[in-house]
Write an enzyme that holds these catalytic residues in place. Structure first.
Site, PDB file in Angstrom:
ATOM      1  N   GLU A 110     103.605  -2.529  79.238  1.00  0.00           N
ATOM      2  CA  GLU A 110     103.558  -4.029  79.091  1.00  0.00           C
ATOM      3  C   GLU A 110     103.688  -3.316  77.523  1.00  0.00           C
ATOM      4  O   GLU A 110     103.493  -3.323  77.352  1.00  0.00           O
ATOM      5  CB  GLU A 110     102.588  -4.556  79.870  1.00  0.00           C
ATOM      6  CG  GLU A 110     102.310  -5.823  78.847  1.00  0.00           C
ATOM      7  CD  GLU A 110     100.858  -6.506  79.709  1.00  0.00           C
ATOM      8  OE1 GLU A 110     100.514  -5.399  80.551  1.00  0.00           O
ATOM      9  OE2 GLU A 110     100.637  -7.132  78.933  1.00  0.00           O
TER      10      GLU A 110
ATOM     11  N   ASP B 130      97.741  -4.129  79.858  1.00  0.00           N
ATOM     12  CA  ASP B 130      95.946  -4.329  80.314  1.00  0.00           C
ATOM     13  C   ASP B 130      95.481  -4.843  80.825  1.00  0.00           C
ATOM     14  O   ASP B 130      95.832  -5.498  82.114  1.00  0.00           O
ATOM     15  CB  ASP B 130      97.065  -6.003  78.674  1.00  0.00           C
ATOM     16  CG  ASP B 130      96.991  -5.515  77.607  1.00  0.00           C
ATOM     17  OD1 ASP B 130      97.594  -4.416  77.062  1.00  0.00           O
ATOM     18  OD2 ASP B 130      97.776  -6.649  76.640  1.00  0.00           O
TER      19      ASP B 130
ATOM     20  N   ASP C  22      93.982  -7.390  81.284  1.00  0.00           N
ATOM     21  CA  ASP C  22      93.061  -8.678  81.201  1.00  0.00           C
ATOM     22  C   ASP C  22      93.897  -9.364  82.457  1.00  0.00           C
ATOM     23  O   ASP C  22      95.009  -9.156  82.761  1.00  0.00           O
ATOM     24  CB  ASP C  22      92.986  -9.370  79.893  1.00  0.00           C
ATOM     25  CG  ASP C  22      94.670  -9.216  79.295  1.00  0.00           C
ATOM     26  OD1 ASP C  22      95.771  -8.684  79.849  1.00  0.00           O
ATOM     27  OD2 ASP C  22      95.093  -9.695  78.168  1.00  0.00           O
TER      28      ASP C  22
ATOM     29  N   ASP D  79      96.785 -11.592  81.864  1.00  0.00           N
ATOM     30  CA  ASP D  79      98.400 -11.199  81.480  1.00  0.00           C
ATOM     31  C   ASP D  79      98.399  -9.781  81.714  1.00  0.00           C
ATOM     32  O   ASP D  79      99.439 -10.086  83.045  1.00  0.00           O
ATOM     33  CB  ASP D  79      98.886 -11.689  80.498  1.00  0.00           C
ATOM     34  CG  ASP D  79      98.488 -13.473  79.724  1.00  0.00           C
ATOM     35  OD1 ASP D  79      99.199 -14.022  80.751  1.00  0.00           O
ATOM     36  OD2 ASP D  79      98.985 -13.418  79.023  1.00  0.00           O
TER      37      ASP D  79
END
Ligand code: 0RA
Length: 648
Positions: free
Chosen positions: A436, A514, A516, A518
């Protein structure tokens, strides 16, 4: 035969039986597919299949599955109970024959729909062979009978242990850790999903599941559990399956009946999406490679709708022909047939080969659909309009798809500019990381081992293919890059949408995002794309998720990474005194060396392999993306990613 000869004969036979059981223990994968998570769960399905057989014969209506605290499993049904009388040929109790003879199969009668291929139907004796301990309790003829086994060997002859007016069979087994070396921990979700599916496929049967490892004070039993019971079968199944999509027509088109001696049940709905979702079953087994029942369904559907559309005059303005695919856009359908002697073919033995089934399903579907269209002219019109739109979109998509194909064929020269390729040429040794963002992509590029690791950075959120029409998907830059980088093409002679993996350039495709919210969203968008457009890649076991750490715990020169809050606290404690804790909010906060050490180095990383253990449930969960809730998606990823340290 003399007594002596009989005895010899008996022991010869029992030696053979022993050899059968030994063979199961020596080559377990031949019987249950594998000895990983899948095979482990397969043991439960095998026992429950026998109870379902009883139910299909009309002898049983209640089945329960309990996961005990120690990961042993107890199943119970109210069927006829495994016979306990003397088996003449074997000279032992029939129960012992069923439990210890491979291929005895259980049933001695021929009139049930048993499964002779696929992975199910290998017999309870296989479960017994692969269990360190198994106890069978039979409630029959006013008595309770019992026998226990250790690694498939009877510990004592069948004995009566009391009186009871109940009927049925109870089996408790403990998977053998010397066979299932990876794990013997059962997933409640996986088992519950299968029990739910079975209850829809066998209406009228009550199937309950309870997990004694998990307390739930709000439930009656005090434990996590569910009770499944369906009165309307596939009609309810399809409503459950398609609950996250918007209906195009209000009704479920449903039929149940028998054609040429083949019991057929079909349910279908049209929704506003652009995807086709067909789920087919033979004797309760999900046939994900399809087969004659599925082609019969397609033929019946296309023929009937085409005839109706032609007669309606609605196709006249169309400048090109309507094709089979066009009738299935936005269609969700479930086809379930019962076949007495199923022939299973294909790579995973989940493709039905019986020729006679095709006509049975096709005729059933034609009749059902013809009636429906006649009785519901408004719905019929809406469906034909959708078909026309699909045909127009396909026309546009063909061009976009040809672009993708042309690019893929161009090989090396045509590789996406953003791809940092590896030098190794053997795809089996190569990995590609889909990363990403450009900045994390840069770090990964520095951190990787360029010999066998390639990096493809993806820009931000990739397209939600669940919401997009096909031509938009093929026109999308990031998606085109994925096709070209992986070297896969679309369309074979047989099937215009089939994926061609022959030129797959990396056998491991690793999604690295990541850790998290998102990141997990992006991860899911990429997985959705793979599930809808590159299913074969997932089924081939090529798709993985990387697991970057959440924390770095430091004290002086000592430093360790943590993947959870608990791990962080444990490390901090072991370091004694004040420690520095860094939380990684994203891959971008790690330097190249850290990323390599924790997430990319095969020696230390953990990759989670994506497996589809229940196609219908996976479909339902992916369709949740139509909505915009994040929590269910996260939960889905957690539950469906199987932890497997594939490098050890
Ligand atoms: C052999 C013969 C019969 C039933 C079964 C096995 C049987 C096996 C299992 C395994 C779990 N539950 C089961 N229930 C039944 C036929 C019995 C008869 O003819 O009475």
């Amino acid at each position: 035969m003399s007594e002596e000869a009989k005895k010899q004969n008996y022991s010869a036979d029992s030696i053979q039986a022993l050899e059968g059981m030994e063979h199961v223990r020596m080559r377990p994968s031949m019987y249950i597919g594998d000895v990983g998570v899948r095979g482990l769960h397969h043991l439960v399905y095998e026992v429950v299949d026998n109870s379902i057989d009883e139910a299909m014969g009309g002898h049983c209506d209640t089945i329960s599955v309990v996961i005990n605290e120690d990961n042993s499993v107890t199943t119970r049904d109210n069927g006829r109970g495994i016979p306990v009388d003397l088996h003449k040929k074997e000279g032992i109790s029939a129960l012992e024959v069923v439990m210890t003879k491979i291929g005895a199969g259980g049933k001695f009668d021929k009139d049930s729909y048993k499964v002779s291929g696929g992975l199910h139907g290998v017999g309870v004796s296989v479960v017994n062979a692969l269990s360190s301990l198994l106890k069978a309790t039979v409630f029959r003829d006013g008595k309770i009978w019992e026998q226990e086994y250790e690694r498939g060997k009877a510990l004592y002859p069948v004995k009566s242990v009391g009186d009871s007016d109940e009927r049925g069979t109870e089996v408790t087994f403990m998977p053998d850790t010397s066979i299932f070396t990876q794990t013997i921990e059962y997933s409640y979700e996986t088992l519950a999903n299968r029990m739910r599916e079975l209850s829809y496929l066998n209406k009228g049967v009550t199937i309950s599941i309870m997990d004694k490892r998990q307390k739930d004070m709000d439930s009656e039993s005090g434990y996590v559990g569910e009770v499944f019971h369906s009165t309307e079968g596939l009609k309810e199944f399809i409503t459950f399956l398609d609950s996250n999509r918007e209906r195009l027509i209000r009704n479920v088109i449903y039929m149940e009946g028998e054609k040429n001696g083949v019991p057929v049940e079909v349910a279908m709905v049209y929704n506003t999406s652009y995807t086709e979702n067909l789920h087919s079953y033979v004797n309760n087994i999900n046939t994900h490679e399809g087969g004659t029942h599925l082609s019969g369904f397609r033929r019946g559907l296309t023929g009937t709708l085409k005839k109706y559309a032609d007669a309606s005059g609605m196709l006249e303005k169309l400048k090109f022909d309507v094709q089979g695919d066009d009738f299935r856009e936005g269609l969700t359908a479930i086809i379930s047939v019962k076949v007495a002697e199923p022939q299973f073919e294909g790579q995973t033995k989940t493709k039905l080969g019986n020729r006679e089934v095709s006509a049975a399903v096709s005729q059933s579907v034609s009749e059902m659909l013809t009636n429906y269209l006649e009785e519901n002219p408004d719905d019929a019109k809406i469906i034909v309009q959708k078909v026309i739109l699909a045909a127009q979109a396909r026309h546009a998509a063909t061009k976009a798809r040809e672009m993708v194909q042309r690019k893929t064929v161009m090989s090396i020269g045509g590789l996406p500019g953003k791809l940092s390729d590896c030098s190794e040429q053997d795809p089996a040794l190569c990995e590609v990381f889909l990363v990403e963002g450009d900045s994390a992509g840069g770090t990964a590029k520095q951190g990787r081992d360029r010999n066998f690791q390639a990096i493809l950075p993806l820009r931000g959120k990739i397209l939600n293919v669940e919401k997009a029409m096909q031509h938009k998907v093929f026109a999308n830059e990031e998606i085109k890059n994925i096709y070209t980088a992986l070297g896969v093409t679309i369309g074979t002679e047989e099937d215009s949408k089939a994926l061609n993996l022959e030129k797959l350039r990396y056998h491991k495709v690793v999604i690295m995002c990541d850790a998290d919210v998102d990141g997990s969203h992006i991860e899911t968008l990429i997985l959705t794309f793979f599930f809808r457009y590159m299913r074969e890649l997932v089924e081939g076991g090529h798709v993985y998720i990387a697991t970057p750490p959440l924390y770095l715990v430091k004290k002086g020169a000592k430093k360790r990474y943590a993947w959870s809050d608990e791990e962080r606290d444990e490390i901090a404690k072991s370091f004694n005194g004040s420690v520095g804790i860094q939380r990684y909010k994203g891959l971008g906060e790690m330097n190249a060396e850290q990323l390599w050490d924790t997430t990319m180095n095969p020696e230390f990383r953990t990759l989670r392999q994506i497996v589809i253990d229940n196609a219908a449930e996976t479909d339902r969960v992916f369709s949740m993306l139509m909505g915009d809730e994040v929590p269910p998606r996260r939960e889905f990823i957690e539950k469906n990613a199987v932890y497997a340290n594939i490098d050890t």
